[in-house]
Enzyme design. Structure first.
Site, PDB file in Angstrom:
ATOM      1  N   PRO A 135       0.802  -1.236   0.000  1.00 20.91           N
ATOM      2  CA  PRO A 135       0.000   0.000   0.000  1.00 20.91           C
ATOM      3  C   PRO A 135       0.828   1.278   0.000  1.00 20.91           C
ATOM      4  O   PRO A 135       0.332   2.326  -0.376  1.00 20.91           O
ATOM      5  CB  PRO A 135      -0.818  -0.120   1.294  1.00 20.91           C
ATOM      6  CG  PRO A 135       0.018  -0.991   2.180  1.00 20.91           C
ATOM      7  CD  PRO A 135       0.719  -1.963   1.276  1.00 20.91           C
ATOM      8  N   ASP A 136       2.068   1.222   0.426  1.00 22.15           N
ATOM      9  CA  ASP A 136       2.865   2.451   0.546  1.00 22.15           C
ATOM     10  C   ASP A 136       4.284   2.180   0.059  1.00 22.15           C
ATOM     11  O   ASP A 136       5.250   2.259   0.821  1.00 22.15           O
ATOM     12  CB  ASP A 136       2.865   2.901   2.013  1.00 22.15           C
ATOM     13  CG  ASP A 136       3.373   4.333   2.162  1.00 22.15           C
ATOM     14  OD1 ASP A 136       3.437   5.043   1.141  1.00 22.15           O
ATOM     15  OD2 ASP A 136       3.722   4.728   3.287  1.00 22.15           O
ATOM     16  N   LEU A 137       4.398   1.880  -1.226  1.00 26.62           N
ATOM     17  CA  LEU A 137       5.689   1.487  -1.788  1.00 26.62           C
ATOM     18  C   LEU A 137       6.505   2.737  -2.088  1.00 26.62           C
ATOM     19  O   LEU A 137       6.190   3.514  -2.979  1.00 26.62           O
ATOM     20  CB  LEU A 137       5.482   0.657  -3.058  1.00 26.62           C
ATOM     21  CG  LEU A 137       6.667  -0.172  -3.577  1.00 26.62           C
ATOM     22  CD1 LEU A 137       6.172  -1.255  -4.530  1.00 26.62           C
ATOM     23  CD2 LEU A 137       7.718   0.678  -4.273  1.00 26.62           C
ATOM     24  N   ARG A 138       7.566   2.950  -1.303  1.00 24.43           N
ATOM     25  CA  ARG A 138       8.497   4.049  -1.517  1.00 24.43           C
ATOM     26  C   ARG A 138       9.831   3.677  -0.909  1.00 24.43           C
ATOM     27  O   ARG A 138       9.936   2.724  -0.128  1.00 24.43           O
ATOM     28  CB  ARG A 138       7.961   5.366  -0.964  1.00 24.43           C
ATOM     29  CG  ARG A 138       7.441   5.310   0.446  1.00 24.43           C
ATOM     30  CD  ARG A 138       6.637   6.569   0.794  1.00 24.43           C
ATOM     31  NE  ARG A 138       6.034   6.469   2.104  1.00 24.43           N
ATOM     32  CZ  ARG A 138       6.633   6.824   3.249  1.00 24.43           C
ATOM     33  NH1 ARG A 138       7.872   7.307   3.206  1.00 24.43           N
ATOM     34  NH2 ARG A 138       6.020   6.708   4.402  1.00 24.43           N
ATOM     35  N   ASN A 151      10.533   2.952   2.944  1.00 26.01           N
ATOM     36  CA  ASN A 151       9.823   1.848   3.593  1.00 26.01           C
ATOM     37  C   ASN A 151      10.519   0.509   3.394  1.00 26.01           C
ATOM     38  O   ASN A 151       9.955  -0.531   3.756  1.00 26.01           O
ATOM     39  CB  ASN A 151       8.387   1.752   3.076  1.00 26.01           C
ATOM     40  CG  ASN A 151       7.487   2.764   3.762  1.00 26.01           C
ATOM     41  OD1 ASN A 151       7.869   3.353   4.767  1.00 26.01           O
ATOM     42  ND2 ASN A 151       6.295   2.965   3.213  1.00 26.01           N
TER      43      ASN A 151
END
Length: 652
Positions: A50-53, A56
């Site tokens: 959900p928060d691929l960066r 992370n």
């Protein structure tokens, strides 16, 4: 100690590894491959990250493995990950812009996070390989350009393969982006698998079970890449067209020209892009010959031809091609009995001022007509002003371009004769050829020099001042045709029965200056189109245009052929060839005259010597056009056929 305290985020790791050497690049690709494997594993389980960066993903120092740890972003928005990149800023960087396809999916209940993950992987690949920015503004500007699929020039030059993968991941259409599995199978990442231990989070594939699926997947990926390549080429073609269209957007084209253009649109398209490609290739490749000055060393040709742009050159060619649409009969002359085979006219030649034309053939006569009399009404009887009687059948006649009354002929006995066309008397004859002589040609530079070719496999050079030949060039096959260049005092070309054309520098006759080979049968005619190009005819039913600048001294120059013309029929007879200002005329065994322009492979038009012009009215007697000759003054062509009929044709 917690995982977060023990590990280091990839953004922090990049800040430490800021150098950009080759070893560091391999290490970064190793890290990126592990990230893609994590995403692939999640997708295989039906889950999207959900928060691929970048921040992370944590690197564990114990085993150099990467884990996905979104809790590392739970700190406040003011947290600095690399001295200036905040969580809010990073989220904006990695946000996938919505597309029409995704907007429709949102209306139906949810956005495709899987393709959004792939998009974020494109941003992440760029950041891993290009992390040395001096300010947050420059970094943000680069990411903003990246969302528009604009990469820094230095990135493209240093990482061309990675740049291609990056643009694929950032494709604006979600359905066109690759899957994580396809990314891992790309040439870029597949080579990094042996550089590090296999990730414990990667999916272990049983290839024995999935081999058929892998083959199908490879096929689909290859097909997709091929189609994308074709799409890129099509885009480039469209850009070429738009560039040329902008140059001539105010040019008015008549309805008649538009109709003819549509008729030949397929052939014109092929010729256009072929010439475009040749232009780009010629700019990239230079000819290694250092003796091209031979092609134009005559005084009147000493001024170098002006180089024109491609669009101007193509426009000139297409205008000349479309300018005319048919032959119109301007005059004619008939022999006494057109069914008599002795009336076959083998050769036509204009005098220096183009007021008289000589016709020679099987009748053993050279008949000289005043050209103006051929333009009278068709019912008039045209008589020659002079008839020259020869002992044998004549194969060729050529008028001296400087001495008004000087005429040369070649005959079946191998005799080369020089005549005074005014008195009808022979001035001199040369008997050195051992077999039939097919051709004779006067030099365009030295009015005393002429050459002949024969079935005895030789070309002989003669002078009006000598009783014997001045030079003999031996060929490996029967010589069918010979011609001097009009722009060089030393260039001579001849065609032979061994399907080849040889050009000689007459100062060095031991070996050919070049040998041209692409015909499939005997070469019956050669004519210089200009200083740099040569047109040839063959009994393989083709004409060919040769670029002499692309020739080589050693071996055969097959790559020098830049155009092949088809449309006429020629399998066994001499049917004639003549060139003028880019236009090419030849005869055909279908009893027709064909006209071409050197820029395009298809005929402009043709004219048939039909029954409406024949006394007998019989079209099934096997007649063929046997000779053609342009008249430069009026842009007309004189053509003769095997029945002894002579026509004056004009392109209209």
């Amino acid at each position: 100690m917690s995982v977060e305290e023990e590990g280091m985020s990839l953004r922090e790791w990049l800040r430490v590894k800021h150098d950009d050497n080759n070893e560091n690049k391999i290490e970064r690709l190793r890290m990126y491959t592990q990230v893609v494997e994590l995403v692939d594993f999640a997708h295989s389980q039906g889950n999207a990250l959900p928060d691929l960066r970048l921040s992370n993903f944590l690197l564990l120092p114990s085993n150099h493995q990467i884990i996905y740890f979104p809790s590392s972003s739970s700190s406040s928005s003011s947290t600095n990950y690399s001295s200036y990149v905040t969580v809010e800023l990073e989220k904006r960087w990695y946000a996938c812009p919505p597309h029409e396809e995704e907007e429709e999916e949102e209306l139906c209940g949810g956005r495709d996070l899987f393709s959004a993950n792939v998009y974020s992987l494109g941003i992440l690949l760029f950041e891993i390989l290009c992390c040395s920015f001096v300010s947050v503004e420059m970094h943000s500007a680069a990411i903003s350009d990246l969302h528009n699929r604009i990469l820094p020039p230095t990135f493209i030059s240093h990482h061309p393969q990675e740049a291609g993968l990056c643009l694929w991941l950032l494709h604006p259409h979600p359905s066109s982006r690759p899957t994580p599995r396809e990314i891992l199978k790309s040439q870029l990442l597949s080579g990094t698998k042996d550089l590090y231990p296999q990730s414990t989070y990667s999916v272990i594939v049983d290839k024995s079970k999935d081999v058929e699926f892998d083959i199908l997947l490879d096929f689909l990926v290859s097909l997709k890449e091929q189609k994308e390549k074709h799409a890129l080429e099509l885009h480039q073609y469209i850009q070429m067209l738009e560039t040329d269209m902008n140059r001539f957007q105010h040019t008015n084209v008549s309805n008649m020209l538009q109709t003819r253009m549509k008729k030949y649109i397929s052939q014109l398209e092929i010729a256009y892009f072929s010439k475009r490609s040749q232009l780009q290739l010629s700019e990239a490749v230079s000819n290694e010959r250092n003796d091209l000055d031979l092609l134009r060393n005559r005084e009147r040709c000493s001024v170098q031809e002006k180089h024109v742009g491609y669009s101007d050159d193509f426009l000139k060619g297409i205008c000349k091609f479309l300018r005319y649409s048919k032959f119109e009969v301007a005059g004619m002359s008939e022999m006494d009995n057109i069914l008599n085979s002795a009336n076959v006219i083998c050769s036509l030649s204009f005098d220096r001022d183009e007021n008289y034309i000589a016709a020679a053939g099987i009748s053993k006569k050279i008949k000289i007509f005043e050209f103006a009399t051929l333009l009278r009404d068709y019912d008039d009887v045209n008589y020659p002003v002079v008839e020259l009687l020869n002992k044998s059948k004549l194969s060729c006649v050529c008028w001296n371009k400087y001495l008004k009354n000087c005429l040369a002929s070649a005959d079946y006995d191998g005799v080369i004769q020089v005549w005074d066309a005014c008195t009808g008397q022979g001035l001199s004859h040369y008997t050195e050829h051992q077999r039939r002589a097919w051709c004779v040609d006067f030099s365009h530079v030295d009015p005393t020099q002429f050459a002949s070719g024969s079935d005895d496999c030789s070309v002989k050079l003669w002078s009006l001042n000598n009783k014997t030949s001045t030079c003999t060039i031996r060929s490996g096959a029967n010589v069918c045709c010979v011609q001097f260049s009009s722009c060089s005092s030393h260039m001579l070309a001849f065609g032979s029965a061994d399907y080849k054309i040889r050009c000689y520098d007459l100062r060095h006759t031991r070996i050919p200056w070049c040998t041209l080979a692409d015909h499939q049968k005997a070469v019956s005619y050669v004519k210089f189109s200009d200083s740099d190009s040569l047109v040839s005819a063959s009994t393989d039913s083709t004409l060919k245009l040769w670029d002499l600048k692309k020739t080589s001294l050693e071996g055969t120059s097959t790559d020098a052929c830049c155009m092949t013309y088809r449309g006429h029929r020629n399998e066994k007879n001499f049917v004639g060839l003549s060139v003028l200002d880019g236009y090419i005329a030849c005869g055909s065994e279908s009893n027709e005259v064909f006209a071409y322009h050197k820029s395009f492979p298809m005929p402009i038009t043709s004219y048939k010597f039909g029954c409406s012009d024949s006394i007998s009215g019989d079209e099934s007697n096997g007649q063929f056009v046997s000779s053609v000759c342009w008249r430069e003054k009026s842009n007309m062509i004189v053509a003769a056929n095997s029945g002894g009929s002579v026509k004056v044709l004009k392109l209209v």
